[in-house]
Design an enzyme around this catalytic site. Sequence first.
Site, PDB file in Angstrom:
ATOM      1  N   ASP A  26      77.491  22.269  38.575  1.00 23.36           N
ATOM      2  CA  ASP A  26      78.026  21.551  37.403  1.00 23.36           C
ATOM      3  C   ASP A  26      78.430  21.463  36.406  1.00 23.36           C
ATOM      4  O   ASP A  26      78.997  20.569  35.680  1.00 23.36           O
ATOM      5  CB  ASP A  26      78.270  20.321  38.599  1.00 23.36           C
ATOM      6  CG  ASP A  26      79.675  20.817  40.306  1.00 23.36           C
ATOM      7  OD1 ASP A  26      80.443  21.602  40.238  1.00 23.36           O
ATOM      8  OD2 ASP A  26      78.899  20.474  41.058  1.00 23.36           O
ATOM      9  N   LYS A  69      89.178  19.402  48.087  1.00 26.21           N
ATOM     10  CA  LYS A  69      88.732  20.593  47.257  1.00 26.21           C
ATOM     11  C   LYS A  69      89.898  21.317  47.017  1.00 26.21           C
ATOM     12  O   LYS A  69      90.545  22.113  45.805  1.00 26.21           O
ATOM     13  CB  LYS A  69      87.673  21.138  47.498  1.00 26.21           C
ATOM     14  CG  LYS A  69      86.217  20.496  46.426  1.00 26.21           C
ATOM     15  CD  LYS A  69      85.108  20.724  47.196  1.00 26.21           C
ATOM     16  CE  LYS A  69      83.824  19.802  46.718  1.00 26.21           C
ATOM     17  NZ  LYS A  69      82.662  20.338  47.324  1.00 26.21           N
ATOM     18  N   LYS A  76      59.072  25.840  24.318  1.00 24.38           N
ATOM     19  CA  LYS A  76      59.214  24.554  25.636  1.00 24.38           C
ATOM     20  C   LYS A  76      58.100  23.609  25.228  1.00 24.38           C
ATOM     21  O   LYS A  76      58.063  22.893  24.771  1.00 24.38           O
ATOM     22  CB  LYS A  76      57.433  25.669  26.499  1.00 24.38           C
ATOM     23  CG  LYS A  76      56.802  24.717  28.057  1.00 24.38           C
ATOM     24  CD  LYS A  76      55.232  25.223  28.652  1.00 24.38           C
ATOM     25  CE  LYS A  76      55.385  24.341  29.505  1.00 24.38           C
ATOM     26  NZ  LYS A  76      53.785  25.155  30.508  1.00 24.38           N
ATOM     27  N   ASN A  93      69.932  24.984  42.766  1.00 24.57           N
ATOM     28  CA  ASN A  93      70.225  24.653  43.559  1.00 24.57           C
ATOM     29  C   ASN A  93      69.609  25.845  45.121  1.00 24.57           C
ATOM     30  O   ASN A  93      68.951  26.777  44.512  1.00 24.57           O
ATOM     31  CB  ASN A  93      71.709  24.236  43.790  1.00 24.57           C
ATOM     32  CG  ASN A  93      72.404  26.039  43.736  1.00 24.57           C
ATOM     33  OD1 ASN A  93      72.001  26.396  44.285  1.00 24.57           O
ATOM     34  ND2 ASN A  93      73.252  25.675  42.765  1.00 24.57           N
TER      35      ASN A  93
HETATM   36  O1  PMT Z   1      73.874  31.587  49.475  1.00 26.22           O
HETATM   37  P1  PMT Z   1      73.693  30.821  50.498  1.00 26.22           P
HETATM   38  O2  PMT Z   1      72.029  30.593  50.749  1.00 26.22           O
HETATM   39  O3  PMT Z   1      73.909  31.374  51.718  1.00 26.22           O
HETATM   40  O4  PMT Z   1      74.023  29.007  50.902  1.00 26.22           O
HETATM   41  C1  PMT Z   1      75.997  29.926  51.496  1.00 26.22           C
HETATM   42  C2  PMT Z   1      76.126  28.610  50.024  1.00 26.22           C
HETATM   43  C3  PMT Z   1      75.781  27.304  50.789  1.00 26.22           C
HETATM   44  C4  PMT Z   1      75.536  28.129  48.933  1.00 26.22           C
HETATM   45  C5  PMT Z   1      77.810  28.955  50.934  1.00 26.22           C
HETATM   46  O5  PMT Z   1      78.045  28.869  51.523  1.00 26.22           O
HETATM   47  C6  PMT Z   1      78.364  27.712  49.833  1.00 26.22           C
HETATM   48  O6  PMT Z   1      78.586  26.429  50.425  1.00 26.22           O
HETATM   49  N1  PMT Z   1      78.718  27.298  48.423  1.00 26.22           N
HETATM   50  C7  PMT Z   1      79.270  27.107  48.221  1.00 26.22           C
HETATM   51  C8  PMT Z   1      78.515  25.829  47.274  1.00 26.22           C
HETATM   52  C9  PMT Z   1      79.290  24.163  46.537  1.00 26.22           C
HETATM   53  O7  PMT Z   1      78.727  25.012  44.900  1.00 26.22           O
HETATM   54  O8  PMT Z   1      80.508  23.664  46.966  1.00 26.22           O
HETATM   55  P2  PMT Z   1      81.308  23.100  45.697  1.00 26.22           P
HETATM   56  O9  PMT Z   1      81.248  21.569  47.154  1.00 26.22           O
HETATM   57  O10 PMT Z   1      80.133  22.534  44.987  1.00 26.22           O
HETATM   58  O11 PMT Z   1      81.757  23.880  45.450  1.00 26.22           O
HETATM   59  C10 PMT Z   1      83.145  24.361  45.727  1.00 26.22           C
HETATM   60  C11 PMT Z   1      83.791  25.140  45.486  1.00 26.22           C
HETATM   61  O12 PMT Z   1      83.868  25.385  43.933  1.00 26.22           O
HETATM   62  C12 PMT Z   1      83.052  26.594  45.949  1.00 26.22           C
HETATM   63  O13 PMT Z   1      83.694  27.606  46.436  1.00 26.22           O
HETATM   64  C13 PMT Z   1      82.283  26.695  44.160  1.00 26.22           C
HETATM   65  O14 PMT Z   1      82.120  27.896  44.425  1.00 26.22           O
HETATM   66  C14 PMT Z   1      83.699  26.371  43.571  1.00 26.22           C
HETATM   67  N2  PMT Z   1      82.509  25.870  42.051  1.00 26.22           N
HETATM   68  C15 PMT Z   1      82.216  24.235  42.010  1.00 26.22           C
HETATM   69  C16 PMT Z   1      81.937  24.085  41.030  1.00 26.22           C
HETATM   70  C17 PMT Z   1      82.087  25.052  39.687  1.00 26.22           C
HETATM   71  N3  PMT Z   1      81.335  24.322  38.365  1.00 26.22           N
HETATM   72  N4  PMT Z   1      82.561  25.917  39.842  1.00 26.22           N
HETATM   73  C18 PMT Z   1      83.428  26.346  41.125  1.00 26.22           C
HETATM   74  O15 PMT Z   1      83.909  27.148  40.626  1.00 26.22           O
END
Ligand code: PMT
Length: 400
Positions: free
Chosen positions: A278, A336, A288, A209
């Site tokens: 995810d 969340k 490949k 991503n």
């Molecule tokens: O890295 P940068 O370029 O500075 O950008 C910053 C950012 C946008 C990446 C950061 O600010 C941000 O928003 N990070 C979380 C991104 C994300 O994956 O959000 P989510 O809504 O999918 O996940 C929610 C939370 O669960 C997050 O804290 C994530 O780390 C956690 N998660 C998600 C999926 C997973 N399988 N395991 C997790 O622990």
Amino acid sequence: MLRGKVIVIGICGGIAAYKMAEVVSRLKKLEAEVYVIMTPAATEFITPMTLSTLSQNAVAVDMFWQTGDPHIQHIELAQRADVILIAPATANMVGKIAAGIADDLLSTTVLAATAPVMLAPSMNVHMYENPIFQENLKRLHRFGYQIVSPGAGFLACGDTGPGRLPEPEILVQELVRFLSPLQDLTGKTVLVTAGGTQEPLDPVRYLTNRSTGKMGYAIAEAAQKRGARVILVSAPTTLEPPAGVDIVPVTTAQAMYHAVMEHYPQCDAVIKAAAVADYRPRLAANQKIKKEENNLVIELERNPDILFELGLQKNHQILVGFAAETQNLTEYAGEKIKKKNLDFIVANDVTREGAGFGTDTNIVTIVYPDGRMVPLAQMSKLEVADRILNEMTALPRWKK
Ligand code: PMT
């Protein structure tokens, strides 16, 4: 707040030089002793008279500057200073310092300085993004120079993007923070995750991503400066890890899961800024994958939700999540918090300019389990990091 502190302000020739009158004035109100050094080009944008009046000290421009007071030569000043702030720091000045060139009073002072130096670059967006300039900035960062990231937006030259000198109050805040650092995380262990995980498809391809790790690295840096032991579990990035943090490099979500779980019991807080995939390809091919006539269908399987697992096993730890959303920001963030048993979540609308992936700034709203919200204005990711840490240390659970 700054009584007894000696601050040298170096001003270079850029349009943002006019903002420095306000910076000097604010520093004087905080009772700092302020000395200004200007490059000759800077005097085209703002007069030495303005700055000497505000700083109540003679302004130095000339290499062979004499104040009449033999104790305030520029070399002595460079050694007496508690900090030197160069703002706006032009590409030319950054290049000169990075190359060790001392051909004017400001660059000579910096080369002779024993004091820490902060640089606030400000320039045209294309100059800022020029790889030569970026390399110089990284080099100086490696040598311990503090960098105050520029803001993004409409620039005086007509272009849009990063390159704007932060507003005077931000520069003053950075100086105050630098000179009177909070040490409120001493004795605590904070685990931070950063970057976007990579999920291999075959030996040459992976799914990932847009996360660059900037947000997570800023949190790690801020927590380390505030005295914490910081464990930074980082997906691949191009960033230099902040000095003094324990870096744990990982590539996939599964590797991040194992690293985080291993360190979780010893942590007082976990801040999950990483963008974790995810899903991963169910099978990562050994060779490949070759092109064929038909469409290719890739089956994806779920990765562990690390934060969800942390929430299940939560004991004394504070858990802070991030929510990267493109719509219904606070509603999705609220869901969340409950699902993952968080103390609060930092929601960023990644569609907004100056927020989310890859930017040096962020615009976030901190959302609490009871629905309370703290919206923050656009600010540098380091500033956002400090605000997150402020919210964390104000939690009743943290104080227990
Ligand atoms: O890295 P940068 O370029 O500075 O950008 C910053 C950012 C946008 C990446 C950061 O600010 C941000 O928003 N990070 C979380 C991104 C994300 O994956 O959000 P989510 O809504 O999918 O996940 C929610 C939370 O669960 C997050 O804290 C994530 O780390 C956690 N998660 C998600 C999926 C997973 N399988 N395991 C997790 O622990």
